[in-house]
Write a protein that holds these residues in place. Structure first.
Motif, PDB file in Angstrom:
ATOM      1  N   MET A 148      55.399  23.346  26.293  1.00 50.07           N
ATOM      2  CA  MET A 148      55.640  24.420  25.348  1.00 50.07           C
ATOM      3  C   MET A 148      57.144  24.637  25.235  1.00 50.07           C
ATOM      4  O   MET A 148      57.830  24.653  26.234  1.00 50.07           O
ATOM      5  CB  MET A 148      55.031  25.731  25.850  1.00 50.07           C
ATOM      6  N   TYR A 151      55.120  21.498  33.546  1.00 54.99           N
ATOM      7  CA  TYR A 151      54.503  22.317  34.597  1.00 54.99           C
ATOM      8  C   TYR A 151      52.993  22.265  34.466  1.00 54.99           C
ATOM      9  O   TYR A 151      52.456  22.123  33.370  1.00 54.99           O
ATOM     10  CB  TYR A 151      55.050  23.738  34.584  1.00 54.99           C
ATOM     11  N   CYS A 190      50.943  24.469  32.106  1.00 56.82           N
ATOM     12  CA  CYS A 190      51.196  24.330  30.667  1.00 56.82           C
ATOM     13  C   CYS A 190      49.857  24.132  29.953  1.00 56.82           C
ATOM     14  O   CYS A 190      49.102  23.224  30.279  1.00 56.82           O
ATOM     15  CB  CYS A 190      52.114  23.145  30.405  1.00 56.82           C
ATOM     16  N   VAL A 219      50.965  21.278  25.686  1.00 53.31           N
ATOM     17  CA  VAL A 219      51.884  20.178  25.404  1.00 53.31           C
ATOM     18  C   VAL A 219      52.009  19.197  26.577  1.00 53.31           C
ATOM     19  O   VAL A 219      51.837  17.992  26.409  1.00 53.31           O
ATOM     20  CB  VAL A 219      53.279  20.700  24.996  1.00 53.31           C
ATOM     21  N   CYS A 220      52.299  19.716  27.750  1.00 55.94           N
ATOM     22  CA  CYS A 220      52.494  18.819  28.902  1.00 55.94           C
ATOM     23  C   CYS A 220      51.302  17.905  29.162  1.00 55.94           C
ATOM     24  O   CYS A 220      51.477  16.698  29.323  1.00 55.94           O
ATOM     25  CB  CYS A 220      52.797  19.593  30.174  1.00 55.94           C
ATOM     26  N   HIS A 225      60.059  24.790  27.685  1.00 52.84           N
ATOM     27  CA  HIS A 225      60.878  23.732  28.293  1.00 52.84           C
ATOM     28  C   HIS A 225      61.100  22.580  27.322  1.00 52.84           C
ATOM     29  O   HIS A 225      60.297  22.354  26.412  1.00 52.84           O
ATOM     30  CB  HIS A 225      60.237  23.216  29.582  1.00 52.84           C
TER      31      HIS A 225
HETATM   32 NI    NI Z   1      54.664  22.110  28.744  1.00 54.63          NI
END
Ligand code: NI
Length: 201
Positions: A1, A70, A73, A76-77, A166
């Motif tokens: 994100m 992380y 998350c 996205v991650c 991030h």
């Molecule tokens: Ni993320």
């Protein structure tokens, strides 16, 4: 994100690091890696998912795929990591010797929640060889700075379920820890596999 501000700042930082480094290139005919000479990366010693220490020098002689994020998350991650690791798995399938030549690494930017045992579960879901690294708040801040990753907690969220904005980068580093290329984390596994192997000697 990540929010738009971080995205813009991060892109500007990368561009400023890259400007003047590379002559104009022509896509696939490029002979020099896109990140050659860029000031990205450097030494680190962090805590791995088994609770031991891992340093950049542990991977001397190996290429490294490095992604910062992380485990909490929400979207996205995990999607980026899944694509990157599918790309790596595909490259390994086409060339089994790659498994010894390349090390995938996930570094958390949320060390308070991402303790080793949390990371151990998380990284195992993406690739059997993916290493998860955490550390003190200060250690993570230092590594993130070296790797041009900007991050910050969203203060408007509840204390226990906060989000962390991030930078989003899929880095490929070389056997001496030198930056090589940015992997297309939103590409297909084949596109990612192609970009990984394109720059490997
Ligand atoms: Ni993320």
């Amino acid at each position: 994100m990540m929010n738009k501000f971080l995205s813009v700042v991060s892109t500007m930082l990368l561009l400023s690091l890259l400007s003047g480094c590379n002559p104009a290139s022509s896509g696939n005919e490029q002979s020099e890696p896109p990140l050659a000479g860029a000031t990205i990366g450097g030494s680190f010693t962090l805590t791995n998912q088994d609770g031991g220490k891992s340093s950049d020098t542990d991977f001397t002689g190996q290429y490294r795929i490095i992604y910062f994020g992380y485990s909490y998350c929400p979207d996205v991650c995990p999607v980026d990591l899944q694509r990157l690791m599918q790309g790596l798995a595909l490259a390994e399938k086409n060339d089994p010797t790659l498994a010894e030549k390349i090390q995938p690494i996930f570094i958390t930017i949320d060390p308070e929640r991402d303790q080793p045992e949390q990371l151990k579960q998380y990284v195992a879901a993406f690739h059997p060889r993916l290493i998860g690294l955490t550390g003190s708040v200060e250690e993570i801040a230092e590594v993130a700075k070296k790797y041009v990753i900007i991050y910050g907690k969203r203060e408007d969220e509840g204390a226990s379920e906060y989000l962390v904005d991030h930078s989003r980068q899929g880095y490929l580093f070389g056997p001496d820890g030198e930056p090589v290329a940015l992997l297309p984390y939103d590409g297909t596994p084949q596109e990612i596999a192609d970009e990984i192997t394109r720059w490997m000697r």
